[in-house]
Design a protein around this motif. Structure first.
Motif, PDB file in Angstrom:
ATOM      1  N   THR A  10       0.839  -1.197   0.000  1.00 39.36           N
ATOM      2  CA  THR A  10       0.000   0.000   0.000  1.00 39.36           C
ATOM      3  C   THR A  10       0.869   1.239   0.000  1.00 39.36           C
ATOM      4  N   ALA A  11       0.305   2.340  -0.543  1.00 38.34           N
ATOM      5  CA  ALA A  11       1.032   3.608  -0.572  1.00 38.34           C
ATOM      6  C   ALA A  11       1.095   4.177   0.832  1.00 38.34           C
ATOM      7  N   PRO A  12       2.134   4.940   1.123  1.00 36.16           N
ATOM      8  CA  PRO A  12       2.210   5.594   2.424  1.00 36.16           C
ATOM      9  C   PRO A  12       0.981   6.455   2.668  1.00 36.16           C
ATOM     10  N   GLU A  13       0.681   6.669   3.940  1.00 31.05           N
ATOM     11  CA  GLU A  13      -0.517   7.416   4.313  1.00 31.05           C
ATOM     12  C   GLU A  13      -0.536   8.793   3.671  1.00 31.05           C
ATOM     13  N   GLY A  14       0.616   9.480   3.640  1.00 35.77           N
ATOM     14  CA  GLY A  14       0.672  10.826   3.073  1.00 35.77           C
ATOM     15  C   GLY A  14       0.347  10.846   1.598  1.00 35.77           C
ATOM     16  N   GLU A  15       0.712   9.777   0.864  1.00 31.64           N
ATOM     17  CA  GLU A  15       0.433   9.722  -0.560  1.00 31.64           C
ATOM     18  C   GLU A  15      -1.029   9.414  -0.824  1.00 31.64           C
ATOM     19  N   ARG A  16      -1.646   8.618   0.091  1.00 26.94           N
ATOM     20  CA  ARG A  16      -3.048   8.267  -0.102  1.00 26.94           C
ATOM     21  C   ARG A  16      -3.964   9.438   0.230  1.00 26.94           C
ATOM     22  N   ALA A  17      -3.524  10.308   1.127  1.00 24.94           N
ATOM     23  CA  ALA A  17      -4.377  11.409   1.552  1.00 24.94           C
ATOM     24  C   ALA A  17      -4.571  12.414   0.416  1.00 24.94           C
ATOM     25  N   MET A  18      -5.759  12.984   0.356  1.00 23.80           N
ATOM     26  CA  MET A  18      -6.060  13.999  -0.642  1.00 23.80           C
ATOM     27  C   MET A  18      -5.288  15.278  -0.334  1.00 23.80           C
ATOM     28  N   ARG A  19      -4.664  15.848  -1.363  1.00 22.66           N
ATOM     29  CA  ARG A  19      -3.979  17.119  -1.158  1.00 22.66           C
ATOM     30  C   ARG A  19      -5.018  18.219  -1.043  1.00 22.66           C
ATOM     31  N   ARG A  20      -4.944  18.993   0.012  1.00 22.50           N
ATOM     32  CA  ARG A  20      -5.923  20.042   0.249  1.00 22.50           C
ATOM     33  C   ARG A  20      -5.414  21.368  -0.311  1.00 22.50           C
ATOM     34  N   THR A  21      -6.319  22.125  -0.897  1.00 20.01           N
ATOM     35  CA  THR A  21      -5.983  23.442  -1.427  1.00 20.01           C
ATOM     36  C   THR A  21      -5.779  24.409  -0.272  1.00 20.01           C
ATOM     37  N   ARG A  22      -4.631  25.057  -0.257  1.00 25.79           N
ATOM     38  CA  ARG A  22      -4.272  25.970   0.826  1.00 25.79           C
ATOM     39  C   ARG A  22      -4.804  27.368   0.504  1.00 25.79           C
ATOM     40  N   VAL A  23      -5.580  27.922   1.425  1.00 32.22           N
ATOM     41  CA  VAL A  23      -6.259  29.195   1.186  1.00 32.22           C
ATOM     42  C   VAL A  23      -5.854  30.220   2.244  1.00 32.22           C
ATOM     43  N   LEU A  24      -5.527  31.421   1.783  1.00 26.37           N
ATOM     44  CA  LEU A  24      -5.347  32.574   2.668  1.00 26.37           C
ATOM     45  C   LEU A  24      -6.611  33.411   2.578  1.00 26.37           C
ATOM     46  N   LEU A  25      -7.150  33.806   3.721  1.00 28.09           N
ATOM     47  CA  LEU A  25      -8.408  34.542   3.788  1.00 28.09           C
ATOM     48  C   LEU A  25      -8.159  35.933   4.363  1.00 28.09           C
ATOM     49  N   ALA A  26      -8.510  36.977   3.602  1.00 25.57           N
ATOM     50  CA  ALA A  26      -8.360  38.362   4.052  1.00 25.57           C
ATOM     51  C   ALA A  26      -9.731  39.012   4.138  1.00 25.57           C
ATOM     52  N   GLU A  27     -10.159  39.306   5.360  1.00 27.52           N
ATOM     53  CA  GLU A  27     -11.481  39.885   5.621  1.00 27.52           C
ATOM     54  C   GLU A  27     -11.390  40.665   6.928  1.00 27.52           C
ATOM     55  N   ASP A  28     -11.802  41.936   6.904  1.00 27.62           N
ATOM     56  CA  ASP A  28     -11.616  42.764   8.096  1.00 27.62           C
ATOM     57  C   ASP A  28     -12.689  42.559   9.156  1.00 27.62           C
ATOM     58  N   GLN A  29     -13.832  42.007   8.800  1.00 32.27           N
ATOM     59  CA  GLN A  29     -14.884  41.763   9.784  1.00 32.27           C
ATOM     60  C   GLN A  29     -14.666  40.394  10.422  1.00 32.27           C
ATOM     61  N   GLY A  30     -14.396  40.412  11.728  1.00 31.75           N
ATOM     62  CA  GLY A  30     -14.016  39.189  12.416  1.00 31.75           C
ATOM     63  C   GLY A  30     -15.051  38.081  12.334  1.00 31.75           C
ATOM     64  N   MET A  31     -16.319  38.427  12.484  1.00 27.80           N
ATOM     65  CA  MET A  31     -17.363  37.405  12.446  1.00 27.80           C
ATOM     66  C   MET A  31     -17.456  36.767  11.062  1.00 27.80           C
ATOM     67  N   MET A  32     -17.397  37.605  10.028  1.00 24.29           N
ATOM     68  CA  MET A  32     -17.442  37.090   8.656  1.00 24.29           C
ATOM     69  C   MET A  32     -16.221  36.228   8.362  1.00 24.29           C
ATOM     70  N   ARG A  33     -15.054  36.692   8.803  1.00 22.03           N
ATOM     71  CA  ARG A  33     -13.821  35.938   8.566  1.00 22.03           C
ATOM     72  C   ARG A  33     -13.878  34.570   9.241  1.00 22.03           C
ATOM     73  N   GLY A  34     -14.331  34.547  10.486  1.00 18.33           N
ATOM     74  CA  GLY A  34     -14.415  33.285  11.202  1.00 18.33           C
ATOM     75  C   GLY A  34     -15.415  32.331  10.575  1.00 18.33           C
ATOM     76  N   ALA A  35     -16.559  32.870  10.137  1.00 14.65           N
ATOM     77  CA  ALA A  35     -17.582  32.022   9.521  1.00 14.65           C
ATOM     78  C   ALA A  35     -17.085  31.435   8.204  1.00 14.65           C
ATOM     79  N   LEU A  36     -16.427  32.257   7.395  1.00 13.22           N
ATOM     80  CA  LEU A  36     -15.903  31.759   6.122  1.00 13.22           C
ATOM     81  C   LEU A  36     -14.852  30.679   6.346  1.00 13.22           C
ATOM     82  N   ALA A  37     -13.960  30.918   7.301  1.00 14.51           N
ATOM     83  CA  ALA A  37     -12.914  29.935   7.584  1.00 14.51           C
ATOM     84  C   ALA A  37     -13.525  28.617   8.053  1.00 14.51           C
ATOM     85  N   LEU A  38     -14.546  28.713   8.906  1.00 18.45           N
ATOM     86  CA  LEU A  38     -15.197  27.509   9.417  1.00 18.45           C
ATOM     87  C   LEU A  38     -15.885  26.734   8.298  1.00 18.45           C
TER      88      LEU A  38
END
Length: 220
Positions: A10-38
Protein backbone atom coordinates in the motif's frame (compact mmCIF):
# COMPACT_ATOMS: atom_id res chain seq x y z
CA UNK A 1 7.80 -14.76 -10.10
CA UNK A 2 5.38 -12.24 -8.69
CA UNK A 3 2.75 -13.62 -6.34
CA UNK A 4 -0.44 -12.23 -7.89
CA UNK A 5 -2.54 -13.68 -5.13
CA UNK A 6 -0.60 -12.08 -2.31
CA UNK A 7 -1.35 -8.81 -0.56
CA UNK A 8 -0.18 -5.83 -2.59
CA UNK A 9 1.92 -3.12 -0.94
CA UNK A 10 0.00 0.00 0.00
CA UNK A 11 1.03 3.61 -0.57
CA UNK A 12 2.21 5.59 2.42
CA UNK A 13 -0.52 7.42 4.31
CA UNK A 14 0.67 10.83 3.07
CA UNK A 15 0.43 9.72 -0.56
CA UNK A 16 -3.05 8.27 -0.10
CA UNK A 17 -4.38 11.41 1.55
CA UNK A 18 -6.06 14.00 -0.64
CA UNK A 19 -3.98 17.12 -1.16
CA UNK A 20 -5.92 20.04 0.25
CA UNK A 21 -5.98 23.44 -1.43
CA UNK A 22 -4.27 25.97 0.83
CA UNK A 23 -6.26 29.19 1.19
CA UNK A 24 -5.35 32.57 2.67
CA UNK A 25 -8.41 34.54 3.79
CA UNK A 26 -8.36 38.36 4.05
CA UNK A 27 -11.48 39.88 5.62
CA UNK A 28 -11.62 42.76 8.10
CA UNK A 29 -14.88 41.76 9.78
CA UNK A 30 -14.02 39.19 12.42
CA UNK A 31 -17.36 37.40 12.45
CA UNK A 32 -17.44 37.09 8.66
CA UNK A 33 -13.82 35.94 8.57
CA UNK A 34 -14.41 33.29 11.20
CA UNK A 35 -17.58 32.02 9.52
CA UNK A 36 -15.90 31.76 6.12
CA UNK A 37 -12.91 29.93 7.58
CA UNK A 38 -15.20 27.51 9.42
CA UNK A 39 -17.38 26.78 6.39
CA UNK A 40 -14.46 26.38 3.99
CA UNK A 41 -12.75 24.12 6.51
CA UNK A 42 -15.68 21.71 6.19
CA UNK A 43 -14.75 21.09 2.56
CA UNK A 44 -12.64 17.92 2.33
CA UNK A 45 -10.16 19.41 -0.14
CA UNK A 46 -9.77 22.97 1.24
CA UNK A 47 -7.65 24.16 4.16
CA UNK A 48 -7.56 27.76 5.41
CA UNK A 49 -3.89 28.20 6.33
CA UNK A 50 -3.94 31.93 7.13
CA UNK A 51 -6.45 34.59 8.17
CA UNK A 52 -5.70 38.32 8.11
CA UNK A 53 -7.76 41.40 8.92
CA UNK A 54 -5.71 44.06 7.10
CA UNK A 55 -4.48 44.46 3.56
CA UNK A 56 -0.87 45.13 4.54
CA UNK A 57 -0.75 41.71 6.24
CA UNK A 58 -1.62 39.77 3.08
CA UNK A 59 1.74 39.52 1.34
CA UNK A 60 3.82 38.80 4.49
CA UNK A 61 1.43 36.00 5.52
CA UNK A 62 1.39 34.66 1.97
CA UNK A 63 5.18 34.41 2.05
CA UNK A 64 4.95 32.54 5.37
CA UNK A 65 2.19 30.09 4.43
CA UNK A 66 2.46 29.84 0.61
CA UNK A 67 -1.27 29.51 -0.15
CA UNK A 68 -2.56 28.15 -3.44
CA UNK A 69 -5.41 30.67 -3.45
CA UNK A 70 -5.76 34.06 -1.74
CA UNK A 71 -9.38 34.99 -1.01
CA UNK A 72 -9.42 38.78 -0.63
CA UNK A 73 -11.94 41.41 0.32
CA UNK A 74 -11.43 44.78 -1.40
CA UNK A 75 -11.99 47.38 1.29
CA UNK A 76 -9.41 46.51 3.94
CA UNK A 77 -7.48 48.68 6.40
CA UNK A 78 -3.81 49.24 5.66
CA UNK A 79 -3.96 48.36 1.96
CA UNK A 80 -6.79 47.51 -0.38
CA UNK A 81 -7.35 43.97 -1.58
CA UNK A 82 -6.85 45.18 -5.15
CA UNK A 83 -3.41 46.58 -4.35
CA UNK A 84 -2.53 43.39 -2.48
CA UNK A 85 -3.65 41.33 -5.49
CA UNK A 86 -1.17 43.21 -7.68
CA UNK A 87 1.55 42.65 -5.06
CA UNK A 88 0.84 38.92 -5.00
CA UNK A 89 0.98 38.70 -8.78
CA UNK A 90 4.41 40.35 -8.73
CA UNK A 91 5.89 38.49 -5.76
CA UNK A 92 4.05 35.14 -5.61
CA UNK A 93 2.64 34.56 -9.10
CA UNK A 94 1.83 30.93 -8.32
CA UNK A 95 -0.81 32.12 -5.82
CA UNK A 96 -4.21 32.55 -7.47
CA UNK A 97 -6.28 35.52 -6.31
CA UNK A 98 -10.05 35.40 -5.88
CA UNK A 99 -11.81 38.63 -4.90
CA UNK A 100 -14.78 38.24 -2.56
CA UNK A 101 -16.56 41.50 -1.82
CA UNK A 102 -19.83 43.05 -0.75
CA UNK A 103 -19.62 45.55 -3.59
CA UNK A 104 -20.29 44.15 -7.06
CA UNK A 105 -19.22 47.33 -8.83
CA UNK A 106 -18.12 47.20 -12.49
CA UNK A 107 -15.12 49.43 -11.79
CA UNK A 108 -13.93 47.10 -9.04
CA UNK A 109 -14.18 44.12 -11.38
CA UNK A 110 -12.14 45.86 -14.07
CA UNK A 111 -9.48 46.91 -11.56
CA UNK A 112 -9.36 43.41 -10.07
CA UNK A 113 -8.71 41.86 -13.47
CA UNK A 114 -6.01 44.44 -14.18
CA UNK A 115 -4.41 43.55 -10.83
CA UNK A 116 -4.21 39.90 -11.83
CA UNK A 117 -7.20 38.41 -10.01
CA UNK A 118 -8.54 35.15 -11.42
CA UNK A 119 -12.05 35.55 -10.07
CA UNK A 120 -14.53 38.03 -8.64
CA UNK A 121 -17.51 37.06 -6.49
CA UNK A 122 -19.93 38.91 -4.23
CA UNK A 123 -20.60 37.72 -0.70
CA UNK A 124 -24.29 36.93 -1.12
CA UNK A 125 -23.65 33.55 -2.78
CA UNK A 126 -23.70 30.14 -1.06
CA UNK A 127 -20.48 28.70 0.37
CA UNK A 128 -20.70 25.80 -2.09
CA UNK A 129 -20.37 28.32 -4.92
CA UNK A 130 -17.33 29.85 -3.23
CA UNK A 131 -15.69 26.46 -2.74
CA UNK A 132 -16.32 25.60 -6.38
CA UNK A 133 -14.81 28.93 -7.44
CA UNK A 134 -11.67 28.21 -5.41
CA UNK A 135 -11.28 24.88 -7.19
CA UNK A 136 -11.87 26.46 -10.59
CA UNK A 137 -9.33 29.27 -10.22
CA UNK A 138 -6.79 26.74 -8.97
CA UNK A 139 -7.44 24.77 -12.17
CA UNK A 140 -6.62 27.86 -14.23
CA UNK A 141 -10.13 29.13 -14.95
CA UNK A 142 -11.52 32.62 -14.50
CA UNK A 143 -14.61 32.88 -12.33
CA UNK A 144 -16.69 36.02 -12.87
CA UNK A 145 -20.40 36.63 -12.48
CA UNK A 146 -21.73 37.01 -16.07
CA UNK A 147 -24.06 39.91 -15.23
CA UNK A 148 -21.26 41.82 -13.52
CA UNK A 149 -18.92 41.15 -16.43
CA UNK A 150 -21.50 42.56 -18.85
CA UNK A 151 -21.97 45.62 -16.65
CA UNK A 152 -18.22 46.21 -16.54
CA UNK A 153 -17.99 46.07 -20.32
CA UNK A 154 -20.86 48.50 -20.79
CA UNK A 155 -19.54 50.90 -18.15
CA UNK A 156 -16.14 51.19 -19.78
CA UNK A 157 -12.88 52.10 -18.04
CA UNK A 158 -12.56 54.72 -15.34
CA UNK A 159 -12.29 58.26 -16.74
CA UNK A 160 -10.14 59.32 -13.79
CA UNK A 161 -6.37 59.44 -13.87
CA UNK A 162 -4.37 57.91 -11.03
CA UNK A 163 -3.53 61.37 -9.69
CA UNK A 164 -7.20 62.35 -9.70
CA UNK A 165 -8.00 59.17 -7.79
CA UNK A 166 -5.24 59.93 -5.29
CA UNK A 167 -6.56 63.44 -4.70
CA UNK A 168 -10.19 62.31 -4.35
CA UNK A 169 -9.17 59.60 -1.90
CA UNK A 170 -7.23 62.12 0.17
CA UNK A 171 -10.22 64.49 0.12
CA UNK A 172 -12.80 61.85 1.02
CA UNK A 173 -12.87 62.72 4.72
CA UNK A 174 -13.61 66.39 4.03
CA UNK A 175 -10.01 67.57 4.37
CA UNK A 176 -9.11 71.07 3.27
CA UNK A 177 -7.22 71.66 0.05
CA UNK A 178 -4.11 72.45 2.08
CA UNK A 179 -4.39 69.16 3.98
CA UNK A 180 -4.99 67.20 0.77
CA UNK A 181 -1.96 68.88 -0.80
CA UNK A 182 0.21 67.82 2.13
CA UNK A 183 -1.08 64.24 1.95
CA UNK A 184 -0.39 63.78 -1.76
CA UNK A 185 2.73 65.99 -1.87
CA UNK A 186 1.36 68.46 -4.40
CA UNK A 187 0.79 72.19 -4.36
CA UNK A 188 -2.68 73.48 -3.37
CA UNK A 189 -3.15 74.91 -6.87
CA UNK A 190 -2.43 71.54 -8.46
CA UNK A 191 -4.83 69.83 -6.05
CA UNK A 192 -7.57 72.29 -7.02
CA UNK A 193 -6.97 71.52 -10.69
CA UNK A 194 -7.22 67.77 -10.09
CA UNK A 195 -10.38 68.19 -8.01
CA UNK A 196 -11.97 70.37 -10.67
CA UNK A 197 -11.10 67.84 -13.36
CA UNK A 198 -12.49 64.94 -11.31
CA UNK A 199 -15.72 66.83 -10.61
CA UNK A 200 -16.14 67.45 -14.33
CA UNK A 201 -15.45 63.85 -15.31
CA UNK A 202 -17.88 62.47 -12.73
CA UNK A 203 -20.51 65.07 -13.71
CA UNK A 204 -20.99 66.15 -10.11
CA UNK A 205 -21.22 69.50 -8.34
CA UNK A 206 -18.50 69.29 -5.72
CA UNK A 207 -15.66 67.15 -4.44
CA UNK A 208 -17.75 65.06 -2.01
CA UNK A 209 -20.24 64.20 -4.73
CA UNK A 210 -17.29 63.29 -6.96
CA UNK A 211 -15.95 60.98 -4.24
CA UNK A 212 -19.34 59.28 -3.87
CA UNK A 213 -19.76 58.87 -7.62
CA UNK A 214 -16.25 57.45 -8.00
CA UNK A 215 -16.81 54.98 -5.17
CA UNK A 216 -20.19 53.88 -6.48
CA UNK A 217 -18.57 53.06 -9.80
CA UNK A 218 -15.63 51.29 -8.19
CA UNK A 219 -13.08 53.80 -9.47
CA UNK A 220 -11.60 54.45 -6.01
Amino acid sequence: MTDLGGEQPTAPEGERAMRRTRVLLAEDQGMMRGALALLLGLEPDIEVVAQVAAGDQIVPRAWETRPDVALLDIELPGRSGLDAAADLRAQLPECRVLILTTFGRPGYLRRAMEAGACGFLVKDGPVEELAAAIRRVLAGERVIDPALAAAALSAGPSPLTQRECDVLTAAADGATVADVAARVHLSPATVRNYLSSAIGKTQTRNRMEAVRAARQNGWL
